[in-house]
Design a protein around this motif. Structure first.
Motif, PDB file in Angstrom:
ATOM      1  N   THR A  12       0.825  -1.210   0.000  1.00 36.10           N
ATOM      2  CA  THR A  12       0.000   0.000   0.000  1.00 36.10           C
ATOM      3  C   THR A  12       0.856   1.254   0.000  1.00 36.10           C
ATOM      4  O   THR A  12       0.571   2.213  -0.724  1.00 36.10           O
ATOM      5  CB  THR A  12      -0.939  -0.002   1.220  1.00 36.10           C
ATOM      6  OG1 THR A  12      -1.762  -1.175   1.188  1.00 36.10           O
ATOM      7  CG2 THR A  12      -1.829   1.227   1.220  1.00 36.10           C
ATOM      8  N   GLN A  13       1.920   1.246   0.774  1.00 37.90           N
ATOM      9  CA  GLN A  13       2.817   2.404   0.793  1.00 37.90           C
ATOM     10  C   GLN A  13       3.504   2.599  -0.558  1.00 37.90           C
ATOM     11  O   GLN A  13       3.663   3.733  -1.026  1.00 37.90           O
ATOM     12  CB  GLN A  13       3.859   2.245   1.895  1.00 37.90           C
ATOM     13  CG  GLN A  13       3.310   2.404   3.312  1.00 37.90           C
ATOM     14  CD  GLN A  13       4.420   2.575   4.339  1.00 37.90           C
ATOM     15  OE1 GLN A  13       5.601   2.577   4.012  1.00 37.90           O
ATOM     16  NE2 GLN A  13       4.031   2.723   5.597  1.00 37.90           N
ATOM     17  N   ILE A  25       0.934   4.140  -2.850  1.00 40.55           N
ATOM     18  CA  ILE A  25       0.708   5.559  -2.534  1.00 40.55           C
ATOM     19  C   ILE A  25       1.826   6.407  -3.138  1.00 40.55           C
ATOM     20  O   ILE A  25       1.577   7.476  -3.716  1.00 40.55           O
ATOM     21  CB  ILE A  25       0.627   5.761  -1.009  1.00 40.55           C
ATOM     22  CG1 ILE A  25      -0.666   5.140  -0.472  1.00 40.55           C
ATOM     23  CG2 ILE A  25       0.694   7.238  -0.656  1.00 40.55           C
ATOM     24  CD1 ILE A  25      -0.758   5.128   1.043  1.00 40.55           C
TER      25      ILE A  25
END
Length: 438
Positions: A83-84, A87
Motif C-alpha cells: 500500500t505504501q 501511494i
C-alpha cells in the motif's frame, strides 16, 4: 492446469487482445487520414507521442518495478508495504500532473508553441497523460498480483475502443478541425474514466493480499534503487527502435526509413506476445525466489523460456509468410521490408532463449548490473549501423538491430550468470531434463 498450459493460454489471450486493439488503432488512423486529411492525422500522432512520453515519466520509474514489488509483497504477506509503494507511485503521477497543469502551458508560451498542436490541445493532452500514467501503474501492480489480463486490457482493448468510438462520434461535426478537437476531448474524458475504473479493480484485488508482516521503512530506498536504473533500461529497450530511427534518418532515404519504421512497429507488436509470456509467469517466479525454492525457480524460468522460445519461432515463421502481405497494405514499395522484418523477428528468438536476465538481476538486488549490457547494445547499434547501412540499406539496418539485440541479450545472460550465479537461459532447462532422464 500446468504452468506451461497456463502460460500458453493466458499469454495467447493477452497477445490476442493487443493484436485486436492495435487493429482498431490502425483502422482509426486510416479513417482520420481519409475523412480529415493527413495534416490532422499528423497532429493526432504528435499528440499521442507526446502523451506517451509524458506518461512514461510521470510515475518516476515506479511503474517499471511495480510488478516485482507487488509480487514480492504479496508473497511475503506485506499488504501495508504494498500500500505504501502504491501511494508513492500514484503520488508521483498526481504530483507531475499538478506540475504540468501549473507550468506546462507557460513553458509552451515561453517556447512560442501556443499555436502548435500541443498548445491548441493542451488540456485534453494533460488529461490523457494523467490517465495513461495511472494505467501504467495500475497495470504493473495487477501483473504482480497475478492479474495480467486485467493489467493489460485497459491499454490493449479499452483505449483503442475509446479512440474509435470518439472518432465515430466526432464525425457528426462538419468542420474537420472542430471534429478533431472534440475527438480529443472525448478520448481524454473517457480514458480518465477507464483509468479510474482500472484503479478500482486494483483496489479490489489489493484486498486479497494477506497482511501478516510488519512494515519495513528501509524499503523506500530500495524502491528508488530499483526504479531509477529501470527508467534507463526501459528507455533503451522500449524505445530502442525510436533511437534507431533517429540514427538511420541520417543514412537512409526517407522512403526506406518509412519502410523500416513500419517493420519496427510490426516487430514491436509481435514482440508483445513474447513479453506476455513472462508477464504471466513472473509472479510465480518471484514467489519461488522469496521462498528460497531454487528448484521451483529454475523450473519456472525454464518453462517460461520454453514457451516464449516456441512462440518466438512460430511468430518468426508467421511473419516470414504473412509479413509481405501485411506490408503490402501500406503500398507496393513497402514489400521491400519483408526480409528485414523476418530478420528482426529472429531477435525475438534470441531474447527468449537467453531469458529474462534483467528481471532476475533486479530480484537479486542488482538492478544497476544490467546497465553495462544495455549500454553495450546501444553502442553496438551505432557502430553496426555505420558499418552495414551504407552498403546494405534496409537489410543492413535490420541486421544491425538484430545483432545489437543479440549482443545485449547474451551480455545480460552472462552478467546474471556471473553476479547472481544463475543460468536464466533455456539451456538450464534442457540440462535439467537430461539429468532427470538419465
Amino acid at each position: 492446469m500446468s504452468l506451461q498450459r497456463r502460460l500458453a493460454s493466458q499469454s495467447t489471450m493477452i497477445f490476442g487482445a493487443r493484436l485486436g486493439g492495435s487493429g482498431l488503432v490502425f483502422l482509426t488512423q486510416a479513417l482520420i487520414a481519409r475523412f480529415w486529411g493527413a495534416e490532422l492525422l499528423g497532429e493526432y500522432l504528435l499528440v499521442t507521442a507526446t502523451v506517451n512520453l509524458i506518461a512514461v515519466v510521470m510515475p518516476l520509474g515506479f511503474h517499471t518495478v511495480g510488478a516485482y514489488f507487488a509480487a514480492d509483497y504479496r508473497a511475503r504477506g506485506e499488504k501495508r508495504q504494498l500500500t505504501q509503494f502504491m501511494i508513492r507511485a500514484y503520488g508521483h503521477v498526481l504530483g507531475t500532473f499538478a506540475l504540468l497543469l501549473v507550468a506546462g502551458y507557460p513553458l509552451l508560451s515561453l517556447l512560442g508553441q501556443t499555436d502548435s498542436a500541443l498548445g491548441q490541445h493542451f488540456a485534453p493532452l494533460v488529461l490523457l497523460a494523467l490517465s495513461t500514467g495511472l494505467v501504467h501503474v495500475n497495470g504493473s501492480v495487477l501483473i504482480g498480483l497475478k492479474r495480467p489480463l486485467a493489467g493489460y486490457f485497459a491499454d490493449a482493448i479499452f483505449r483503442p475502443m475509446v479512440v474509435l468510438a470518439a472518432f465515430l462520434v466526432a464525425l457528426s461535426f462538419a468542420v474537420p478541425a472542430e471534429a478533431f478537437d472534440h475527438m480529443l476531448w472525448i478520448i481524454a474524458i473517457a480514458y480518465v474514466a477507464v483509468a479510474l475504473g482500472h484503479f478500482g479493480f486494483v483496489m479490489t484485488t489489493l484486498k486479497t493480499v494477506p497482511d501478516t508482516a510488519a512494515v519495513r521503512t528501509e524499503d523506500v530506498r530500495r524502491w528508488w534503487r530499483f526504479a531509477l536504473p529501470w527508467v534507463l533500461i526501459s528507455l533503451a529497450t522500449d524505445f530502442f527502435f525510436d533511437i534507431d530511427l533517429l540514427l538511420l534518418s541520417h543514412s537512409l532515404p526517407k522512403e526506406e526509413l518509412a519502410i523500416f519504421g513500419v517493420c519496427t512497429r510490426i516487430f514491436s507488436l509481435v514482440s508483445f506476445g513474447v513479453a506476455a509470456v513472462y508477464s504471466v509467469t513472473l509472479p510465480d517466479i518471484f514467489e519461488s525466489e522469496v521462498n528460497a525454492d531454487r528448484a521451483a525457480f529454475n523450473r519456472k524460468i525454464g518453462d517460461a523460456n520454453l514457451v516464449a522460445s516456441g512462440l518466438s519461432l512460430l511468430l518468426f515463421a508467421g511473419m516470414a509468410v504473412v509479413g509481405p502481405f501485411a506490408l503490402m497494405l501500406f503500398g507496393p514499395s513497402f514489400t521491400a521490408g519483408a526480409m528485414p522484418l523476418a530478420i528482426l523477428c529472429l531477435a525475438l528468438v534470441v531474447r527468449s532463449v537467453m531469458g529474462p536476465a534483467s528481471v532476475v538481476l533486479s530480484m537479486h538486488d542488482r538492478p544497476y548490473a544490467s546497465l553495462p549490457a544495455v549500454g553495450l547494445g546501444i553502442v553496438a547499434l551505432v557502430a553496426l549501423n555505420w558499418l552495414l547501412v551504407p552498403t546494405m540499406g534496409l537489410l543492413g539496418a535490420a541486421m544491425a538491430a538484430t545483432l545489437a539485440i543479440t549482443l545485449w541479450s547474451v551480455a545480460l545472460w552472462w552478467t546474471a550468470l556471473r553476479t547472481a550465479k544463475l543460468d536464466v537461459s533455456i539451456m538450464q532447462r534442457f540440462r535439467r531434463a537430461a539429468t532427470v532422464s538419465a
